[in-house]
Write a protein that holds these residues in place. Structure first.
Motif, mmCIF file in Angstrom:
data_model
loop_
_atom_site.group_PDB
_atom_site.id
_atom_site.type_symbol
_atom_site.label_atom_id
_atom_site.label_comp_id
_atom_site.label_asym_id
_atom_site.label_seq_id
_atom_site.Cartn_x
_atom_site.Cartn_y
_atom_site.Cartn_z
ATOM 1 N N THR A 36 5.164 47.098 -64.092
ATOM 2 C CA THR A 36 4.826 48.377 -63.474
ATOM 3 C C THR A 36 5.219 49.506 -64.431
ATOM 4 O OG1 THR A 36 5.044 49.658 -61.415
ATOM 5 C CG2 THR A 36 7.036 48.542 -62.194
ATOM 6 N N ASP A 37 5.037 50.768 -64.007
ATOM 7 C CA ASP A 37 5.584 51.848 -64.834
ATOM 8 C C ASP A 37 6.678 52.566 -64.047
ATOM 9 O OD1 ASP A 37 4.502 53.977 -63.286
ATOM 10 O OD2 ASP A 37 2.719 54.135 -64.527
ATOM 11 N N ASP A 38 7.405 53.465 -64.696
ATOM 12 C CA ASP A 38 8.588 54.064 -64.064
ATOM 13 C C ASP A 38 8.236 54.848 -62.789
ATOM 14 O OD1 ASP A 38 7.271 55.904 -65.658
ATOM 15 O OD2 ASP A 38 9.067 56.762 -66.554
ATOM 16 N N GLY B 164 2.122 56.529 -68.815
ATOM 17 C CA GLY B 164 1.294 57.259 -69.788
ATOM 18 C C GLY B 164 0.556 56.371 -70.766
ATOM 19 N N GLU B 165 -0.632 56.868 -71.163
ATOM 20 C CA GLU B 165 -1.531 56.121 -72.061
ATOM 21 C C GLU B 165 -0.849 55.732 -73.377
ATOM 22 O OE1 GLU B 165 -4.834 55.284 -71.411
ATOM 23 O OE2 GLU B 165 -4.962 54.320 -73.362
ATOM 24 N N GLU B 166 0.032 56.626 -73.877
ATOM 25 C CA GLU B 166 0.640 56.362 -75.189
ATOM 26 C C GLU B 166 1.512 55.104 -75.170
ATOM 27 O OE1 GLU B 166 1.172 58.844 -73.169
ATOM 28 O OE2 GLU B 166 3.247 59.537 -73.141
ATOM 29 N N THR C 69 -2.910 51.178 -58.196
ATOM 30 C CA THR C 69 -2.324 52.232 -57.359
ATOM 31 C C THR C 69 -2.917 53.616 -57.612
ATOM 32 O OG1 THR C 69 -0.537 52.576 -58.952
ATOM 33 C CG2 THR C 69 -0.104 51.012 -57.156
ATOM 34 N N THR C 70 -3.815 53.743 -58.615
ATOM 35 C CA THR C 70 -4.525 55.021 -58.795
ATOM 36 C C THR C 70 -5.954 54.843 -58.301
ATOM 37 O OG1 THR C 70 -5.254 54.427 -61.024
ATOM 38 C CG2 THR C 70 -3.216 55.685 -60.871
ATOM 39 N N LEU C 71 -6.618 55.975 -58.023
ATOM 40 C CA LEU C 71 -8.009 55.886 -57.575
ATOM 41 C C LEU C 71 -8.864 55.244 -58.669
ATOM 42 C CD1 LEU C 71 -10.116 56.528 -55.414
ATOM 43 C CD2 LEU C 71 -10.357 58.818 -56.399
ATOM 44 N N GLY D 289 -7.655 53.202 -82.615
ATOM 45 C CA GLY D 289 -8.492 53.591 -81.472
ATOM 46 C C GLY D 289 -8.090 52.904 -80.177
ATOM 47 N N LYS D 290 -8.763 53.335 -79.124
ATOM 48 C CA LYS D 290 -8.428 52.870 -77.764
ATOM 49 C C LYS D 290 -8.976 51.476 -77.482
ATOM 50 C CE LYS D 290 -9.058 54.760 -73.674
ATOM 51 N NZ LYS D 290 -7.956 54.731 -72.751
ATOM 52 N N ASN D 291 -8.216 50.699 -76.772
ATOM 53 C CA ASN D 291 -8.663 49.385 -76.269
ATOM 54 C C ASN D 291 -9.204 48.482 -77.373
ATOM 55 O OD1 ASN D 291 -8.100 50.324 -73.661
ATOM 56 N ND2 ASN D 291 -10.169 51.137 -73.414
HETATM 57 N N1 LIG Z 1 -10.140 47.626 -67.950
HETATM 58 C C1 LIG Z 1 -11.109 48.437 -67.572
HETATM 59 O O1 LIG Z 1 -12.206 48.000 -67.218
HETATM 60 C C2 LIG Z 1 -10.867 49.924 -67.553
HETATM 61 C C3 LIG Z 1 -11.786 50.790 -66.933
HETATM 62 C C4 LIG Z 1 -11.490 52.157 -66.871
HETATM 63 C C5 LIG Z 1 -10.301 52.637 -67.407
HETATM 64 N N2 LIG Z 1 -9.433 51.778 -68.008
HETATM 65 C C6 LIG Z 1 -8.150 52.260 -68.555
HETATM 66 O O2 LIG Z 1 -7.378 52.768 -67.492
HETATM 67 C C7 LIG Z 1 -6.436 53.696 -68.023
HETATM 68 C C8 LIG Z 1 -6.379 54.911 -67.130
HETATM 69 O O3 LIG Z 1 -5.896 54.505 -65.867
HETATM 70 P P1 LIG Z 1 -5.321 55.546 -64.808
HETATM 71 O O4 LIG Z 1 -6.202 56.717 -64.745
HETATM 72 O O5 LIG Z 1 -5.020 54.789 -63.580
HETATM 73 O O6 LIG Z 1 -4.000 56.088 -65.530
HETATM 74 P P2 LIG Z 1 -2.467 55.661 -65.469
HETATM 75 O O7 LIG Z 1 -2.297 54.227 -65.303
HETATM 76 O O8 LIG Z 1 -1.850 56.302 -66.664
HETATM 77 O O9 LIG Z 1 -1.950 56.388 -64.145
HETATM 78 C C9 LIG Z 1 -1.938 57.785 -64.103
HETATM 79 C C10 LIG Z 1 -0.573 58.335 -63.651
HETATM 80 O O10 LIG Z 1 -0.434 58.131 -62.240
HETATM 81 C C11 LIG Z 1 0.849 57.547 -61.946
HETATM 82 N N3 LIG Z 1 0.659 56.780 -60.716
HETATM 83 C C12 LIG Z 1 0.040 55.579 -60.580
HETATM 84 N N4 LIG Z 1 -0.099 55.279 -59.265
HETATM 85 C C13 LIG Z 1 0.481 56.275 -58.576
HETATM 86 C C14 LIG Z 1 0.639 56.545 -57.189
HETATM 87 N N5 LIG Z 1 0.122 55.747 -56.262
HETATM 88 N N6 LIG Z 1 1.288 57.675 -56.829
HETATM 89 C C15 LIG Z 1 1.768 58.549 -57.786
HETATM 90 N N7 LIG Z 1 1.617 58.363 -59.092
HETATM 91 C C16 LIG Z 1 0.977 57.238 -59.489
HETATM 92 C C17 LIG Z 1 1.174 56.752 -63.186
HETATM 93 O O11 LIG Z 1 2.558 56.543 -63.295
HETATM 94 C C18 LIG Z 1 0.626 57.644 -64.298
HETATM 95 O O12 LIG Z 1 1.570 58.627 -64.638
HETATM 96 C C19 LIG Z 1 -6.880 54.014 -69.436
HETATM 97 O O13 LIG Z 1 -6.019 53.369 -70.348
HETATM 98 C C20 LIG Z 1 -8.266 53.424 -69.508
HETATM 99 O O14 LIG Z 1 -8.615 52.997 -70.816
HETATM 100 C C21 LIG Z 1 -9.689 50.448 -68.074
#
Ligand SMILES: NC(=O)c1ccc[n+]([C@@H]2O[C@H](COP(=O)([O-])OP(=O)(O)OC[C@H]3O[C@@H](n4cnc5c(N)ncnc54)[C@H](O)[C@@H]3O)[C@@H](O)[C@H]2O)c1
Length: 339
Positions: free
Chosen positions: A40-42, A69-71, A126-128, A147-149
């Motif tokens: 998970t993340d922090d 974070g992405e980094e 856990t994100t949209l 580059g990314k991915n």
């Molecule tokens: N594998 C794939 O098919 C695919 C498709 C699209 C995007 N991606 C990748 O996904 C990444 C972006 O994902 P993201 O937008 O979810 O970013 P992320 O994972 O960085 O999450 C965004 C932020 O939201 C926080 N967070 C997560 N869930 C939370 C919650 N329920 N409540 C409060 N905070 C929460 C996280 O700690 C983070 O700070 C990129 O690296 C992108 O390349 C992959």
């Protein structure tokens, strides 16, 4: 609760629920070994780890926390994670759970796909954005300096569990980011109508998005054709992510990338000006700005180094109206005049 069945190289179910109640019946029986690694993340750790740990009764749970974070989706953290899994004694029979957004999901699925040549993997997005997109379809990976991915695998999960209640703690900016991917679906597949983007019902949009992605992935898991449609807005979106030095989120850059893609669709495709303006209105309603902070030359030099580019051409996704995505091989230089 809604169940979406995915039939890919591995068959699995996506559960969409508004709580963790169905986790015990839907997910727990799939975890065969005794040891579970939750990555998970922090931020997500402090919000949801305890709830998930309490659902894993009878299992020995190991927690691995990345900074958010992405980094942090990088090679150094990947090597640290797999070493930590080995030190904790996780075996081939262990299961990895990715609890978090797309960053945690891409990284933890990559760990699961490579640790001991592959262990079971369960995604709890856990994100949209991760609920509607990244948790499904089997693309895993991390970013390299170039580059990314750029380092990753195709690896399907054993199950995906979407708890829509997690959206309650998600900052507005991250909701916008997820809406970007949902709009992407609306531009390429008619099952999400413009009206769905006005009176937003997240549960409905999550299920529809997942069904669209599921159908495309089932037909083209390895992205040899149709799956490229899911890159609508992403070719320029990825370039912008790099140019903004990852200070803007993936979804924000995809929204900006879609605005460019609409412009290009009117100039090099069949999108009417009226539909373009309607599309731009939706993108604008998300709150991202259309400021052009980079020149066409800057954007195209990054597009040329994208893994999707093939010499001086790129498979670019255009739309000819809501629900009508088209893949077209385009000379990268001919994009210059559209930017
Ligand atoms: N594998 C794939 O098919 C695919 C498709 C699209 C995007 N991606 C990748 O996904 C990444 C972006 O994902 P993201 O937008 O979810 O970013 P992320 O994972 O960085 O999450 C965004 C932020 O939201 C926080 N967070 C997560 N869930 C939370 C919650 N329920 N409540 C409060 N905070 C929460 C996280 O700690 C983070 O700070 C990129 O690296 C992108 O390349 C992959």
């Amino acid at each position: 609760m809604k169940i979406i069945n995915v039939k890919a190289s591995k068959n699995y179910q996506i559960t969409v629920d508004s709580g963790f109640e169905s986790f015990k019946t839907q997910i727990l029986p799939l975890i065969k070994g005794d040891k579970v690694a939750v990555i998970t993340d922090d931020t997500v750790d402090s919000l949801y780890f305890n709830a998930v740990e309490s659902l894993l009764s009878g299992k020995t749970v190991y927690k691995f926390v990345l900074p958010h974070g992405e980094e942090n989706k990088n090679a150094e953290n990947y090597i640290k994670l797999v070493n930590d899994l080995a030190k904790a004694g996780l075996s081939r029979k262990s299961t990895v759970i990715g609890l978090g957004g797309g960053v945690v999901g891409d990284m933890s699925a990559f760990v699961a796909s490579t640790y001991m040549r592959g262990v079971s993997y369960i995604a709890i997005p856990t994100t949209l954005l991760s609920m509607v997109d990244s948790s499904v379809g089997g693309k895993t990976g991390i970013d390299l300096d170039a580059g990314k991915n750029l380092l990753g695998t195709f690896f399907q999960p054993d199950a995906v569990y979407v708890n829509t209640d997690c959206l309650k703690t998600l900052p507005k900016r991250e909701i916008t980011s997820g809406l970007g991917e949902i709009m992407k679906y609306a531009f390429i597949d008619g099952r999400i109508a413009p009206s769905d983007l006005v009176n937003v019902c997240y549960e409905d949009l999550i299920v529809k998005s997942l069904q669209i992605k599921r159908d495309i992935v089932e037909r083209d898991e390895r992205e040899s054709g149709e799956r490229m449609l899911l890159n609508f807005g992403h070719t320029i979106g990825h370039a912008l992510e790099k140019l903004y030095d990852y200070k803007l989120s993936h979804g924000e850059c995809v929204l900006k990338g879609m605005a460019y893609a609409l412009e290009i669709s009117t100039k090099l495709g069949n999108l009417s000006k009226q539909d373009k303006n309607l599309g731009l209105k939706f993108i604008e309603s998300s709150g991202v700005s259309f400021d052009k902070d980079f020149t066409a030359e800057q954007i195209l030099s990054v597009v040329k180094s994208d893994k999707k580019a093939d010499g001086d051409t790129v498979n670019f996704v255009l739309t000819s109206g809501f629900g009508k995505g088209v893949i077209k091989k385009i000379k990268i230089d001919s994009l210059a005049e559209c930017l």
